[in-house]
Every structure is written in C-alpha cells, then in structure tokens.
Design an enzyme around this catalytic site. Sequence first.
Site, PDB file in Angstrom:
ATOM      1  N   ASP A  12       7.436   4.548 -10.384  1.00  0.00           N
ATOM      2  CA  ASP A  12       8.308   4.268  -9.236  1.00  0.00           C
ATOM      3  C   ASP A  12       9.767   4.140  -9.663  1.00  0.00           C
ATOM      4  OD1 ASP A  12       6.315   4.420  -7.309  1.00  0.00           O
ATOM      5  OD2 ASP A  12       5.720   2.344  -7.602  1.00  0.00           O
ATOM      6  N   ASP A  54       4.310  -4.634  -7.547  1.00  0.00           N
ATOM      7  CA  ASP A  54       3.679  -3.397  -7.075  1.00  0.00           C
ATOM      8  C   ASP A  54       4.209  -2.176  -7.819  1.00  0.00           C
ATOM      9  OD1 ASP A  54       5.914  -4.368  -5.296  1.00  0.00           O
ATOM     10  OD2 ASP A  54       5.855  -2.282  -4.653  1.00  0.00           O
ATOM     11  N   LYS A  88       3.742  12.494  -2.974  1.00  0.00           N
ATOM     12  CA  LYS A  88       4.655  11.436  -2.554  1.00  0.00           C
ATOM     13  C   LYS A  88       5.629  12.012  -1.527  1.00  0.00           C
ATOM     14  CE  LYS A  88       7.600   7.853  -4.614  1.00  0.00           C
ATOM     15  NZ  LYS A  88       8.161   7.352  -5.887  1.00  0.00           N
ATOM     16  N   ARG A 105       3.752   6.199   1.926  1.00  0.00           N
ATOM     17  CA  ARG A 105       4.212   7.596   2.031  1.00  0.00           C
ATOM     18  C   ARG A 105       3.655   8.445   0.899  1.00  0.00           C
ATOM     19  NH1 ARG A 105      10.099   8.156  -0.497  1.00  0.00           N
ATOM     20  NH2 ARG A 105      10.066   6.450  -1.984  1.00  0.00           N
ATOM     21  N   GLY A 133       6.880   7.874   6.386  1.00  0.00           N
ATOM     22  CA  GLY A 133       5.958   8.485   5.439  1.00  0.00           C
ATOM     23  C   GLY A 133       6.517   9.667   4.673  1.00  0.00           C
ATOM     24  N   GLY A 156       0.806  -1.215   0.000  1.00  0.00           N
ATOM     25  CA  GLY A 156       0.000   0.000   0.000  1.00  0.00           C
ATOM     26  C   GLY A 156       0.838   1.262   0.000  1.00  0.00           C
TER      27      GLY A 156
END
Length: 492
Positions: free
Chosen positions: A260, A250, A111, A91, A124, A88
């Site tokens: 990412d 992910d 982000k 952050r 986070g 999930g």
Amino acid sequence: MTVHFPFDNSYAALPDNFFARVAPTPVAAPRLIKLNRPLAERLGLDPDWLDSPEGAEILAGARLPEGAASIAMAYAGHQFGQFVPQLGDGRAILLGEVIDRDGVRRDIQLKGSGRTPFSRMGDGRAALGPVLREYIVSEAMAALGIPTTRSLAAVLTGERVVRDQIQPGAVLTRVASSHIRVGTFQFFAARGDREAVRALADHVIARHYPEAAQADAPYLALLEGVIARQADLIARWMMIGFIHGVMNTDNCSIAGETIDYGPCAFMDTFDPKTVFSSIDHMGRYAFGNQPPIALWNLTRLAECLVPLLSADEDKGVEIAQTVLGGFAERFNATYLAGLAAKLGLFTTQADDAQLSQDFLAAMAKGRADFTLTFRRLSDAAIDPTELGTVRALFDDPAAFDDWAPRWRQRVTAEPQDGAARQAAMRAVNPAYIPRNHRVEAAIRAAVDKDDFGPFHELLTVLTNPFREQPEFDRYADPPQPHERVLETFCGT
C-alpha cells in the site's frame, strides 16, 4: 483464445466471513499502459496474451479468467491510532492465487476494479496517478532488494474518476505473497471470534511460516516470525530513506512485505523528522518514527494472538510482551549491519555503530542528500583521502570534516583493496531511487498529456539502481529548489 491462469485458491476456501464474493465492475475501454513481462513469466502466465486486447480486458476487470476466486477481503485497522472495526478491500478484488516458478504462492489482485461491500462511500475506482506511483515505487523497491508487493500491469479504463480533480481511471494488477494484514487479525479479534483468529493463524502458518507448525508453541513461533520479518523490513526502509507515509495496521503485511504505497516518498535531504504525506499532520509516520510505529503495530497483532498463546490471559500477555521485547534487538542488528556495509565496513569493531550514527548526525546537521552522499562515499572508496565530492554535498560540512578522518582510518583497516571495497559499497548504495520529483513528473506527463514516455524511461532507470547509467545521470540528481515535492497524496 483464452489465457490460462493456474489458480490454486486457498484463502477463498476459508469461512465466508473472511471475505465477500464480488465481481469486478466492467470498464469502458481498457488500454494497457505497462505489462511486467518478466513477472508474468515468473507467475506462469503468457505475457504475449496478456499484452493483447483480450488480456487488457482481464487486467482491467472487464472479464474474469476461469477459476478466479473474485473476492474482497475483510479486515479492520488502526488508522493514525484510531481503531476502525471494518475496513476491507473497498476498491480491490483478489482474482486468486497461483504457484510461481519458484514454488511460492502469490496473490493476484486488481486494484481499482470497482465497488465492493467494503467500499463505504467510495467509488471503488483508482485514479491513474496513484496507479503509476505504486507501479514505479513497488518495482523500484523490488530492484533495490526490499521485500515488497509487485506490479504486474497498469491499465487505463477509458473512464474518468473524480478526486481533488478529474483524472483518467486506471487499474493496477498487484502481486503479493498474500494480502493478509495485522488488520485482518484485528477484524476477528474485535468481534470476539477466537475460532476465526485461530483459523487465520493456522492459514498464515501454513502459507508463510511453515516452520512454526513444527514448534512446541506454533502461535508463539508465528508471532516471533512476523516480528522478525517486520523488524528486518523496517530496517531496510531506513537504509534507503524510504518513508511509507501511512503505517496503519491495515497496511502492515503479515508476510513482511511493503504494501500500500499511497503517499509514500523517498527522502532527499536527510532529516529524521521528514514527512511527505498530506494526511500525516502530526508526523506520526515520519521517517524516524517508523521503527517504533512498526512495534506499535506488532503489539496490536500480539493482542489478537494472546488467547492462542495461553489459556490464562495474564500468562498470554506476559508471553507476548517478552516476544515483543525482541523487536528492538532484531531491528538494531539488521539496521546497524546495513549501515556498516553502506560505509564499507565488512568486519566488526566496537565503535562501528557510533561511527555510523555520527555520520547520520553529520548529514542531518549539514543537510546532505541521503542517497547521493552514500553513493559518493562509495565512489571515494578506492582512495579514502579524496572526499571532496562528498563534502560538497553538505551545506555545513563542519561535522563531516570531524567525521571523515575517523572513517578513513577505520576503512583502511578493512582487508579489501580499494576496488573491492568500492564494488561492495556500490552494491548496497544505489545511484538511482524513485526521486519524488521524477515520479511526480512522470505522473503529470501521463495524466495531463497522455504521455507515458517519462514513466517508461523512469522504470528503465530504476530497474538497475546500483549500476551506473551515464545516459541517465540526471536521474541521480537531487531536485532543484523549484522541483522539490513538499507533499504526497494518498489518492483514495
């Protein structure tokens, strides 16, 4: 004055187990580093307001714009082959969705905006270095024509974060077609929640693959569509020497975008075994492994969709296997066509694929720079007999010397004249990529000296990667031995 974000939030309308509702954690002293003004305008946002102190507060998560969804998305994932049932957004917070000026729905996500229920042991937050890396590389990828998430803004928080060292904190505002991943499907499939898998599939079809809704088998058409986009995406990576570095499920976008950027890098010397990521000890995500890893990830998606493909599990598996078998054909078609274009071949002959592969083999044997070799070959296209500047890039030119006459003979059979051939080749062979040492230098100047000049200059160069920029020639050069980046880091 308040800025209007024209939110039209669809993901937040899904069941509550798809996400957690959470607000960003306010920060001490937001300071805007960079605003992507053209992207803001495309999203229907006012760049002048976003460039104000109040705008910086929104972009840092210190204030929420009216109508924000403010959710952290749930997903699972295979990380280096090991399944983790709950990951999930630990952050990141999805502010919401807007319809851009092209009529395309876009996510706007912060982000580094603070802890969420998915943060586990994390703080986070995001450090400045990884935020700048993602901004630079994602915008470079967009300029190169590679499907990618985008960077709307980078903001300093006025706080410090602790990683391997203490760094300034920052927040990246990321824009994506969506943040739905293979791991999002895995989250529900691992829990045996078939209705959630179906609801997610229906949402993805409506958002990303509307043509699948008209098919006789919509979920099969969905799987075919995701496979096609991923095959094309990975082929595009391979054409520019991009190494993602952490191709976990992910980090595999259902929309077919690069997402990412973590320990990503661009290859200098051509070697299919190249790895930069400090956490990829076994080379799982090496440059040459990216196509089979993409297929592995897509197989995990297919496993989630099997119950939707057929009520008979064995039949569903058979259907999925057949569709997955089309990945290699799609990838090879896109990749080989791209390589041919990079070599100046715009008609097709039977031996073209072998000519392309032999050139790559010569580059590997001669330890030639991937990007510069293709670019100099473009420069030689007007007169294919003048290959001295290309040959000079090879430590061992023997294999290149064997290959060059074959290329000369083949390229002169093309119908274009030399100038047209050169223009076509330059349009697909960039002069400028985010060289690892240049990215690292820009990050170090910002982190160590609060000097963002190198960051801004690098972005300026990378905005026009295919155009010669004589004043920035140095950005096309490979690193000197003392400048080489040997490892990249995730930054989480």
